[in-house]
Motif scaffolding. Structure first.
Motif, mmCIF file in Angstrom:
data_model
loop_
_atom_site.group_PDB
_atom_site.id
_atom_site.type_symbol
_atom_site.label_atom_id
_atom_site.label_comp_id
_atom_site.label_asym_id
_atom_site.label_seq_id
_atom_site.Cartn_x
_atom_site.Cartn_y
_atom_site.Cartn_z
ATOM 1 N N ASN A 1 0.828 -1.208 0.000
ATOM 2 C CA ASN A 1 0.000 0.000 0.000
ATOM 3 C C ASN A 1 0.862 1.257 0.000
ATOM 4 N N PHE A 2 1.942 1.236 0.768
ATOM 5 C CA PHE A 2 2.827 2.403 0.817
ATOM 6 C C PHE A 2 3.503 2.637 -0.530
ATOM 7 N N GLN A 3 3.969 1.589 -1.168
ATOM 8 C CA GLN A 3 4.645 1.742 -2.458
ATOM 9 C C GLN A 3 3.680 2.211 -3.541
ATOM 10 N N MET B 1 3.080 5.917 -2.864
ATOM 11 C CA MET B 1 4.217 6.750 -3.283
ATOM 12 C C MET B 1 4.246 6.906 -4.801
ATOM 13 N N LEU B 2 3.918 5.839 -5.528
ATOM 14 C CA LEU B 2 3.836 5.929 -6.989
ATOM 15 C C LEU B 2 2.747 6.905 -7.403
ATOM 16 N N LEU B 3 1.609 6.822 -6.764
ATOM 17 C CA LEU B 3 0.505 7.727 -7.066
ATOM 18 C C LEU B 3 0.886 9.177 -6.775
ATOM 19 N N TYR B 4 1.539 9.415 -5.645
ATOM 20 C CA TYR B 4 1.960 10.777 -5.304
ATOM 21 C C TYR B 4 2.987 11.307 -6.302
ATOM 22 N N SER B 5 3.873 10.454 -6.772
ATOM 23 C CA SER B 5 4.866 10.874 -7.769
ATOM 24 C C SER B 5 4.196 11.239 -9.089
ATOM 25 N N ILE B 6 3.216 10.458 -9.493
ATOM 26 C CA ILE B 6 2.498 10.753 -10.732
ATOM 27 C C ILE B 6 1.749 12.073 -10.614
ATOM 28 N N GLN C 1 9.501 15.519 -6.045
ATOM 29 C CA GLN C 1 9.935 14.145 -6.308
ATOM 30 C C GLN C 1 11.044 13.713 -5.349
ATOM 31 N N VAL C 2 11.974 14.627 -5.063
ATOM 32 C CA VAL C 2 13.042 14.320 -4.104
ATOM 33 C C VAL C 2 12.450 14.101 -2.719
ATOM 34 N N ALA C 3 11.499 14.939 -2.316
ATOM 35 C CA ALA C 3 10.858 14.788 -1.005
ATOM 36 C C ALA C 3 10.128 13.446 -0.911
ATOM 37 N N ILE C 4 9.432 13.065 -1.957
ATOM 38 C CA ILE C 4 8.734 11.778 -1.969
ATOM 39 C C ILE C 4 9.742 10.633 -1.874
ATOM 40 N N TYR D 1 2.699 2.789 8.027
ATOM 41 C CA TYR D 1 3.259 3.875 7.228
ATOM 42 C C TYR D 1 2.332 5.087 7.249
ATOM 43 N N PRO D 2 2.912 6.292 7.325
ATOM 44 C CA PRO D 2 2.069 7.486 7.166
ATOM 45 C C PRO D 2 1.817 7.757 5.685
ATOM 46 N N PHE D 3 0.877 8.602 5.386
ATOM 47 C CA PHE D 3 0.564 9.034 4.015
ATOM 48 C C PHE D 3 0.168 7.873 3.112
ATOM 49 N N THR D 4 -0.400 6.828 3.680
ATOM 50 C CA THR D 4 -0.708 5.623 2.904
ATOM 51 C C THR D 4 -2.203 5.520 2.631
#
Length: 160
Positions: free
Chosen positions: A57-59, A62-67, A126-129, A152-155
């Protein structure tokens, strides 16, 4: 819960979290390896099932946030695009002045400023993510190896 966990369960859960770093060696390794480890062991161990879901779920989050961070900059690039087709922007109208060639660089003539702002902001996001991903994955690996549950937070819960 820490007293009933075997060393095998703790190590397997920590390995699931640590295997997300395989994305640096294998494309989509941060999804493939944890998914394989999780699906092979989720029915046998409840702790492994919980940690496999958390890692995946976290990964995915993170992919969704990067997109989304990349998509935020698209309107800025389209706002810059009409200037690309302005021949004066590139200085092409001055091609006939090649006989009088003189190189002069003036910072006031730097016309790509609007172009680099969204790229810079998106790059910082992107660096922050990436930093959040690495730090929390290391924390999850350490905590699960100690037998603690880690959330994990932000999940976003994609897998329930």
């Amino acid at each position: 819960m820490a007293t009933t966990l075997t060393k095998h369960e703790r190590n397997l859960s920590a390995l699931i979290h640590a295997s997300t770093f395989s994305k640096y060696f294998i494309p989509f390794g941060n999804f493939i390896l944890p998914l394989i480890l999780w699906t092979a062991n989720k029915r046998e161990h409840e702790f492994v099932d919980y940690n496999g879901k958390q890692a995946l779920n976290f990964q995915i989050s993170m992919l969704l946030y990067s997109i989304v961070a990349g998509l935020i900059s698209i309107p800025f690039f389209f706002g810059f695009a009409p200037e690309i087709f302005d021949w004066d922007f590139w200085g092409i109208h001055k091609l006939n002045d090649l006989n009088n060639l003189s190189i002069h660089i003036n910072s006031d003539d730097f016309r790509f400023g609007r172009f680099f702002w969204p790229a810079g902001i998106t790059g910082v996001l992107q660096v922050a993510i990436g930093v959040v991903n690495v730090v929390y994955t290391i924390l999850a690996t350490i905590r699960t190896n100690e037998g603690q549950t880690f959330k994990y937070p932000f999940t976003i819960k994609f897998i329930k």
